[in-house]
Design an enzyme around this catalytic site. Structure first.
Site, PDB file in Angstrom:
ATOM      1  N   HIS A 417      -7.385  29.206  53.186  1.00  0.00           N
ATOM      2  CA  HIS A 417      -7.538  29.407  54.722  1.00  0.00           C
ATOM      3  C   HIS A 417      -6.226  28.738  55.504  1.00  0.00           C
ATOM      4  O   HIS A 417      -6.422  29.005  56.876  1.00  0.00           O
ATOM      5  CB  HIS A 417      -8.882  28.888  55.231  1.00  0.00           C
ATOM      6  N   ASP A 421      -6.160  34.042  56.767  1.00  0.00           N
ATOM      7  CA  ASP A 421      -7.391  34.096  57.640  1.00  0.00           C
ATOM      8  C   ASP A 421      -8.317  35.226  57.345  1.00  0.00           C
ATOM      9  O   ASP A 421      -7.956  36.032  56.334  1.00  0.00           O
ATOM     10  CB  ASP A 421      -7.106  34.150  59.204  1.00  0.00           C
TER      11      ASP A 421
END
Length: 445
Positions: A417, A421
């Protein structure tokens, strides 16, 4: 690598870094198993060398004595460089040629003559001089022997710094470390001094380990453990799930697998079909084919798909299908079958497991419905493919909604992350599922 023949008489000999694969130009010295001044017999393992995940043992070409080591543990050495000077004793047997020495040096031995120290990630990333802020403001020096013992027992520098030392000038001795281990490592969970009172601290816990058979990790398992812990520590993992209807693809394979094998002499498993779909999706979303370097994202040009594979020992390794996007189904099947066969026979080379840019893990092979895989560093995502299972599903037809038996599979994508995304991760795994669902049933072999 040019190497002179081993002399059949007493004399000096230059031991060089062996070649360990076509594209491998250097190796990292893991540790020396023979110390300077020690004697050895022909075939004894002198040192261990690492290339990526494959460890190689370098055997003694003949009986003799280790005079001098040119490099130390953790040094990266180019192939062909002199790494040690040996004093060779008079040989009673036929001297080995350079080809014999080189080939034997790069084989991963199944029988270790000496115990290899394990790699503790906390040791690997620090130098021999460490801060001991928990007990003193000065720096403490640890000898290579102490470092080796610490690696073997997964003792961090922070923990080493707390062990009472009885050597000259406060040096830590071998006996100090072993006495500390016998006492149960009382400082194992001790915390460094933290000025911020709100900082998180590991609670002082004492665990009941229970009784039972003690099975020591082999070297590869230790490396896998360190790699997995490092990956979870480095990448904030997020996992996205989708479900795919593979009925069309399953039916096509069942109808064509015998024809495929008769025509090409290769088994048609699901893996090359998965690799094909993943490679297409990677081309659609190139940012998933990346790695992180500090504040930079390196988007890879090649699409090399690693496929997590279990070895006979139960350990995990990741052979790589190079340039998967440029290969047709026949070439993918040949490549996948060859790598799987090498893995089963413990014959994978350093080149076979090098250079992956994206990894898949077929957890369905073991009957798992789905998985939450750990990212294969330095990649930024890994895809797990669950078991293909027949279920009653509601499908839309010209007559309306109907219930039908369909071959369904869950796909789960774990992604980093920091740079991937939810939109990219979710879109990518959905695209893989779309390619699998929209399989062309009119496809010719």
């Amino acid at each position: 690598m040019e190497d002179k023949e081993i002399p059949a008489f007493a004399g000096s000999y230059e031991l060089k870094m062996p070649k360990m694969g076509e594209s491998i130009t250097e190796g990292t010295i893991i540790n020396w198993l023979i110390n300077e001044g020690d004697s050895f017999d022909e075939g004894d393992i002198i040192l261990e060398v690492a290339t990526d995940k494959v460890d190689n043992e370098v055997p003694a070409p003949a009986a003799g004595t280790l005079l001098e080591t040119k490099y130390q543990a953790k040094d990266v050495v180019k192939v062909g460089e002199v790494i040690a000077l040996l004093e060779i004793e008079k040989s009673k047997s036929k001297p080995k040629s350079k080809n014999d020495v080189t080939s034997s040096a790069v084989e991963t031995s199944k029988k270790k003559t000496k115990k290899s120290p394990s790699i503790a990630s906390s040791i690997n990333k620090e130098s021999h001089s460490v801060s001991t802020s928990a007990s003193t403001s000065n720096s403490k020096f640890f000898s290579p022997l102490i470092i080796s013992i610490a690696k073997e027992h997964h003792i961090s520098f922070e923990e080493l710094a707390r062990i009472p030392a009885t050597g000259n000038e406060g040096r830590l001795r071998k006996s100090d470390v072993f006495n500390y281990i016998e006492d149960g490592r009382p400082y194992k969970f001790a915390q460094p001094v933290v000025e911020d009172p709100t900082a998180y601290r590991i609670p002082q816990l004492t665990f009941d380990k229970g009784k039972g058979k003690i099975v020591e990790m082999d070297r590869m398992r230790q490396m896998i453990a360190d790699h997995m812990v490092y990956s979870k520590h480095t990448s904030p993992h997020v996992t996205a799930y989708v479900e795919a209807d593979l009925t069309n693809m399953v039916n096509w394979r069942n109808e064509n697998k015998v024809i495929f094998q008769e025509k090409y002499g290769e088994k048609l498993t699901f893996t090359p079909l998965f690799v094909e779909a993943v490679a297409k999706a990677v081309k659609d979303f190139p940012n998933i084919n990346a790695s992180v370097d500090g504040n930079n994202i390196i988007v890879k040009e090649d699409i090399n798909i690693g496929m997590a594979t279990a070895l006979p020992s139960g350990n995990l390794i990741v052979p790589v299908v190079k340039n998967a996007d440029t290969k047709d189904l026949k070439a993918l099947a040949e490549n996948v079958n060859e790598l799987a066969g090498k893995a089963r026979e413990n014959k994978l080379s350093g080149d076979d497991i090098k250079g992956s840019t994206f990894t898949i893990s077929n957890v369905g092979t073991f009957g798992s419905v789905m998985g939450t895989p750990i990212i294969n560093q330095p990649e930024v995502a890994i895809l797990a493919l669950g078991i293909i299972k027949k279920r009653a599903e509601v499908i839309e037809t010209e007559k309306g909604d109907e219930i039908a038996i369909r071959s369904m599979m869950y796909l789960s994508l774990s992604f980093d992350h920091r740079v991937v995304d939810g939109f990219l991760g979710g879109s990518f795994v959905r695209r893989v599922a779309d390619y699998l669902e929209q399989f062309d049933t009119n496809r010719k072999i």
